[in-house]
Design an enzyme around this catalytic site. Sequence first.
Site, PDB file in Angstrom:
ATOM      1  N   GLU A  39       0.586  -1.563   0.385  1.00  0.00           N
ATOM      2  CA  GLU A  39       0.336   0.235   0.227  1.00  0.00           C
ATOM      3  C   GLU A  39       1.171   0.864   0.171  1.00  0.00           C
ATOM      4  O   GLU A  39       0.782   2.138  -1.326  1.00  0.00           O
ATOM      5  CB  GLU A  39      -1.158   0.242   0.711  1.00  0.00           C
ATOM      6  CG  GLU A  39      -1.830  -0.772   0.594  1.00  0.00           C
ATOM      7  CD  GLU A  39      -3.447  -1.721   2.249  1.00  0.00           C
ATOM      8  OE1 GLU A  39      -2.706  -1.329   3.410  1.00  0.00           O
ATOM      9  OE2 GLU A  39      -4.698  -1.015   1.913  1.00  0.00           O
ATOM     10  N   GLU A  72      -3.874  -9.414   3.825  1.00  0.00           N
ATOM     11  CA  GLU A  72      -4.996  -9.846   4.748  1.00  0.00           C
ATOM     12  C   GLU A  72      -5.988 -10.419   4.977  1.00  0.00           C
ATOM     13  O   GLU A  72      -6.309 -10.528   5.820  1.00  0.00           O
ATOM     14  CB  GLU A  72      -4.994  -8.089   4.221  1.00  0.00           C
ATOM     15  CG  GLU A  72      -4.368  -6.809   4.627  1.00  0.00           C
ATOM     16  CD  GLU A  72      -3.461  -6.778   3.499  1.00  0.00           C
ATOM     17  OE1 GLU A  72      -3.498  -7.601   2.595  1.00  0.00           O
ATOM     18  OE2 GLU A  72      -3.176  -5.792   3.783  1.00  0.00           O
TER      19      GLU A  72
END
Length: 708
Positions: A106, A126
Amino acid sequence: MISTVTLNREGDIAIMRIDNPPVNALSPATVRDMDATFRAFESDAATRALLIECAGRTFIAGGDISVFDDPSFSPAPLNALLDRIEASERPVIAILHGTVLGGGLEVAMAAHHRIAAPGTRIGMPEITLGLVPGSLGTQRLPRLAGLATAFELISTGRPIEVERALEAGIVDAIAENPQAAARDAAHRLAAQPARLRRASRIEVPDAAELPAVLADAARLAASKPHQPAYAEIGPCLAAACGDHAAGAAVEASAFARLIPSAPARALRHVFLADRRAQRIPGLPEATESRPVAQVGILGVGTMGGAIAMAFANAGFAVTLVETSQDALDRGLGIVARNYAASVKRGRLSEAEAAERQARMTGHADMAALADADLVVEAVFEDMELKLDVAAKLGAVCKPGAIIATNTSTLDVDRIAAATGRPTDVLGTHFFSPAHVMRLLEVVRGRNTAPDVLATVMRIARRNGKTAVVSGVCYGFIGNRMAEVYMRESEAMQLEGASPADIDGVAEDPALWGMAMGPSRMLDMAGVDVGARTVIEWIKSGEGPQDPSYRILCRTMFEEGLHGQKTGAGYYRYEGREALPNPALGDLAGRLAAGHGVSRRAPLPREEMLERLLFPMINEAATILSEGIALRPSDIDVVWTAGYGFPAWRGGPLFMADEIGLGRIVARMDHYAAILGNARGYWNVAPLLRQLASTGARISDWTSTGEEA
Ligand SMILES: NC(=O)c1ccc[n+]([C@@H]2O[C@H](COP(=O)([O-])OP(=O)(O)OC[C@H]3O[C@@H](n4cnc5c(N)ncnc54)[C@H](O)[C@@H]3O)[C@@H](O)[C@H]2O)c1
């Protein structure tokens, strides 16, 4: 406090360097340091570009997940920083190496340009923590790589190789010298600031695919209704096809919902528990390992052969010893077949399989073990034989060599004593098939030397195993708990439940979600193997002196119903398909009559669940109070790594706390009352009763003062 992030200048280029060993995980402190560093760059107009790089073996490999349990945790500070980075008028370039995962990816996607070293791996793990990316990963990734690739990365959690990431548009270049390439790119991009690519402003390239991706996402979510993260992926990806700010809000609310959800808490618990299991109270991290290069295996049967593979796969030279050339040839034949199967399934190339097999040499003489640094004994499960070979190993093995026994049920301390050098001895309880199964119980004997334990724990990790320390007792941690689970499964079958009824409850994700119920598991492992163990245990006087104890599997053994290998056990097999076995129902009926067990109407599903699960939890409490397990979370690791317990339930003790110990104790008392408790099977462990009475959580229990 020392900052984990520094800003340096090289001419007109600024370099933000993150140094937060071991894997540069993003913690709130690192984010604060990055923020301050970026502010310094923003206010230094003399530099024309910013490079973001990491020290050590990897770029940011994810977030510090221990902070996710803090209710005040929020991704907002990082997300705001990433938006500022992306909005920068001067180019920001991320230099990637190692594993760029989760928050790391990210951060990288907020930069305008990404240059990766060869061998870099990129992923969004995740989902394995019950989450979706929470720092705009669900928004920037589809814009850079398209919906289909984003869906694949986010829904599987599996990393991809950098070449694929380049093709997908996630990285812009792969360079042998990414530092130099980044500096070139910095100058090039700084000259054309109007052309900087900002991921959040790119249109999703395959937006037309949205309906198809959403259909896939919906199907996946429907197949995992008890893991809510899957249901959030589709809406987040759909939102990425619209306005960025609105999409960011969709992701933020999904993330906020998921983070406190039970599956996400459970998965975080298991993740941290796996790591905690490596630490042994009283054993300093600095404990030196004994050098191990040459490994010996004594007894090349089902287990010995597969254990040899586990070591050869990790690069060890392995000497295999059997009683005769014939037995050796048989054992090596099994190994060769296992490798051939791996090649056929595409898991290994022919060359890799050959290379691994070439690390093995076979002998029919124990003297060949004289050079081994570690010997794993995997001969038949027979105490007289084990004591005999232990004495021989004690004499043959060189001083300092480690002697490990793979016994599943026998007293490791007696075996250790027989070697005459008990400090060198411990148990390594591999699970079958040993080259595949992740769990290894490392059985610490009364006299096991600290460096012997430390060495084997480290080697286990090198072999790709999840090692958990157990004390010496019948069945160690896992099989001791499995014993009461099997006991109740069989008791309920005598009362009239079918194996499919019981397995159905254990496997139902709405109730539990085990990969395999108890009968299916025993059919696969071999009813004969299980029954022999029970018979020996009873014969030794240590097991229950109860004529009806696991009488079903003991009789199945006598009658040749050995499970899959004989085509019939709890189920009847047509190929791999398990069908009801009417003979089993008849047998259970006969045994019930013979042992005075009254047959009941269909057992309530709730009863089946509680009778399987609660005695296991109760046994775990005894295992803790006896010091057999070092900590509650180790028990959860054993069950999630070795027995198909769903990680998203966190393991038996995490699940116990979710259910509530008070309820478990009350139900144990209830079953004692309705079923009778002549054998003490429903006695509540004192530790469990005590914790329940004070409202404490068993997951927080500690005997050592170590933080749970
Ligand atoms: N099978 C399982 O699922 C499993 C799981 C965990 C642990 N274990 C344990 O692993 C051990 C081995 O089990 P297995 O299932 O591989 O048994 P197995 O019968 O397949 O193999 C045992 C091997 O030991 C050899 N052997 C016997 N005496 C020997 C000696 N004196 N010297 C050298 N070799 C000798 C035999 O020839 C045979 O090949 C046992 O202690 C068992 O309890 C088995």
